[in-house]
Motif scaffolding. Structure first.
Motif, PDB file in Angstrom:
ATOM      1  N   LYS A 107       0.849  -1.204   0.000  1.00 26.87           N
ATOM      2  CA  LYS A 107       0.000   0.000   0.000  1.00 26.87           C
ATOM      3  C   LYS A 107       0.880   1.248   0.000  1.00 26.87           C
ATOM      4  O   LYS A 107       0.584   2.231  -0.664  1.00 26.87           O
ATOM      5  N   LYS A 111       0.716   4.082  -2.887  1.00 26.92           N
ATOM      6  CA  LYS A 111       0.353   5.474  -2.584  1.00 26.92           C
ATOM      7  C   LYS A 111       1.465   6.430  -3.010  1.00 26.92           C
ATOM      8  O   LYS A 111       1.203   7.489  -3.589  1.00 26.92           O
ATOM      9  N   MET A 114       1.341   6.699  -6.799  1.00 30.96           N
ATOM     10  CA  MET A 114       0.240   7.557  -7.261  1.00 30.96           C
ATOM     11  C   MET A 114       0.551   9.029  -7.011  1.00 30.96           C
ATOM     12  O   MET A 114       0.309   9.878  -7.869  1.00 30.96           O
ATOM     13  N   SER A 115       1.111   9.311  -5.860  1.00 35.94           N
ATOM     14  CA  SER A 115       1.469  10.686  -5.535  1.00 35.94           C
ATOM     15  C   SER A 115       2.531  11.207  -6.502  1.00 35.94           C
ATOM     16  O   SER A 115       2.415  12.309  -7.048  1.00 35.94           O
ATOM     17  N   THR A 121      -5.744  10.187  -5.661  1.00 35.76           N
ATOM     18  CA  THR A 121      -5.918   9.226  -4.573  1.00 35.76           C
ATOM     19  C   THR A 121      -6.168  10.007  -3.286  1.00 35.76           C
ATOM     20  O   THR A 121      -5.859  11.203  -3.209  1.00 35.76           O
ATOM     21  N   ALA A 122      -6.717   9.339  -2.308  1.00 32.13           N
ATOM     22  CA  ALA A 122      -6.962   9.994  -1.025  1.00 32.13           C
ATOM     23  C   ALA A 122      -5.646  10.378  -0.365  1.00 32.13           C
ATOM     24  O   ALA A 122      -4.603   9.769  -0.619  1.00 32.13           O
ATOM     25  N   TYR A 124      -2.731  10.576   2.285  1.00 32.27           N
ATOM     26  CA  TYR A 124      -2.179   9.474   3.066  1.00 32.27           C
ATOM     27  C   TYR A 124      -0.920   9.914   3.773  1.00 32.27           C
ATOM     28  O   TYR A 124      -0.307  10.930   3.432  1.00 32.27           O
TER      29      TYR A 124
END
Length: 158
Positions: A107, A111, A114-115, A121-122, A124
């Protein structure tokens, strides 16, 4: 064409049900399978992470394609394992390499990826025991409900 489908969950049942409908499929093997998959193919008592047993089975049963359902064998490198063996390199394994499966297996990696690539994305934050106070402060900046996830495989369990 003989196909070997790996897994034993609901996802694999759905895949088996659909694959079995193809007129191009001669024999569908599912390792290890479940009660539902047994209705559309032949369950084989081999763990989906036992790569050596899976390769022997594929060779002994003229398997022309391996479809990987669960994340675990992908993260453990089944694609790379088949491709690096001269005896099984010709058998297509449907799924990413071990490196590609890192997106599913971590995960934290997903994340950060994606960043880094501006994929929505949410928010994090990666928290460890060393920065737990920072994590608690971060939670205060969020509006509930929020989700906490451990790094690593969910294995289909969210």
């Amino acid at each position: 064409m003989n196909i070997l489908l790996l897994g034993s969950g609901g996802r694999e049942h759905a895949l088996a049900w659909k694959i079995a409908q193809s007129p191009k499929v001669s024999k569908l093997f599912i390792a290890p399978g479940n009660a539902g998959t047994a209705e559309v193919g032949q369950n084989v008592n081999i763990n989906s992470n036992d790569f050596e047993a899976l390769k022997r089975f594929a060779l002994d049963n003229d398997v022309k394609m391996v479809v990987v359902g669960p994340e675990d064998p992908l993260v453990n490198g089944i694609y790379d394992n088949f491709k690096s063996d001269a005896l099984t390199a010709h058998i297509p394994v449907i799924g990413p390499s071990k490196k590609g499966a890192t997106l599913e297996g971590s995960k934290d990696f997903a994340k950060a990826f994606m960043s880094r690539h501006a994929i929505p994305t949410a928010r994090y934050k990666t928290i460890t025991v060393e920065n737990i106070d920072e994590g608690l402060a971060f939670l205060e900046t969020l509006k509930a409900p929020y989700v906490l996830k451990a790094d690593g495989l969910c294995a289909g369990k969210g």
